[in-house]
Design a protein around this motif. Structure first.
Motif, PDB file in Angstrom:
ATOM      1  N   SER A  86       6.902 -33.835 -34.445  1.00  0.00           N
ATOM      2  CA  SER A  86       8.292 -33.800 -34.007  1.00  0.00           C
ATOM      3  C   SER A  86       9.217 -34.314 -35.093  1.00  0.00           C
TER       4      SER A  86
ATOM      5  N   THR B 191      10.963 -30.370 -28.272  1.00  0.00           N
ATOM      6  CA  THR B 191       9.826 -30.049 -27.401  1.00  0.00           C
ATOM      7  C   THR B 191       8.641 -30.958 -27.693  1.00  0.00           C
ATOM      8  N   LEU B 192       8.324 -31.131 -28.975  1.00  0.00           N
ATOM      9  CA  LEU B 192       7.213 -32.017 -29.337  1.00  0.00           C
ATOM     10  C   LEU B 192       7.504 -33.470 -28.978  1.00  0.00           C
TER      11      LEU B 192
ATOM     12  N   PHE C  77       9.266 -34.450 -26.346  1.00  0.00           N
ATOM     13  CA  PHE C  77       9.014 -34.555 -24.903  1.00  0.00           C
ATOM     14  C   PHE C  77       7.519 -34.511 -24.594  1.00  0.00           C
ATOM     15  N   ILE C  78       6.767 -33.725 -25.347  1.00  0.00           N
ATOM     16  CA  ILE C  78       5.310 -33.704 -25.171  1.00  0.00           C
ATOM     17  C   ILE C  78       4.727 -35.074 -25.521  1.00  0.00           C
TER      18      ILE C  78
ATOM     19  N   ILE D 135      14.521 -26.951 -31.802  1.00  0.00           N
ATOM     20  CA  ILE D 135      13.897 -26.758 -30.487  1.00  0.00           C
ATOM     21  C   ILE D 135      12.469 -27.292 -30.483  1.00  0.00           C
ATOM     22  N   VAL D 136      11.711 -26.977 -31.521  1.00  0.00           N
ATOM     23  CA  VAL D 136      10.323 -27.451 -31.607  1.00  0.00           C
ATOM     24  C   VAL D 136      10.295 -28.968 -31.736  1.00  0.00           C
TER      25      VAL D 136
END
Length: 147
Positions: free
Chosen positions: A58, A107-108, A110-111, A103-104
């Motif tokens: 991230s 997303t990472l 939040f993962i 975006i990635v």
């Protein structure tokens, strides 16, 4: 991601949108991940590898986003990458890359937060522990589902 372009002398109008919308949000999300990792450690557990991998990836994407996100200087859009390369093609490519990288990156993050929350939770009791004879609930065997 939000203020780094000032170091390269290309800070412009869009920076004032990037700071609260992207920079502050990502900082709060990173703090929350760190908080959940601290809770995991206080409970005597180890933070899993998945949290670290997702968090590092991230941050790599966030740094890439910071290098490619454009800012308006004068009447043109300039990113750190296009400033270094000096061509119109690099400006278009950096604009094309900045959205997926952002975006990635989120997303990472939040993962990583999900993995950090899962690492800090107490383990679920086994089925045998639920129907233990010490609790005084019958014979200690699980009833047959068709009985």
């Amino acid at each position: 991601m939000s203020l780094g372009r000032w170091l390269f002398g290309i800070g412009g109008d869009l920076t004032w949108w990037y700071v609260p919308a992207i920079g502050l949000t990502y900082a709060v999300l990173s703090w929350w991940i760190g908080h959940r990792m601290a809770i995991t450690q206080r409970r005597g557990r180890r933070t899993g590898r998945a949290v670290w991998v997702a968090l590092i990836l991230s941050w790599v994407c966030a740094i890439g986003f910071g290098f490619t996100v454009p800012d308006r200087v004068g009447d043109e859009l300039i990113s750190i990458v296009s400033l270094a390369a000096g061509s119109a093609f690099s400006t278009e490519m950096s604009i094309a890359l900045c959205n997926p990288l952002g975006i990635v990156s989120f997303t990472l993050a939040f993962i990583a937060l999900g993995f950090a929350i899962a690492n800090g939770r107490d383990p679920r009791p086994e089925e045998d522990e639920l129907f233990d004879t010490d609790s005084g609930e019958g014979s200690g065997m699980v009833p047959h589902p068709l009985a």
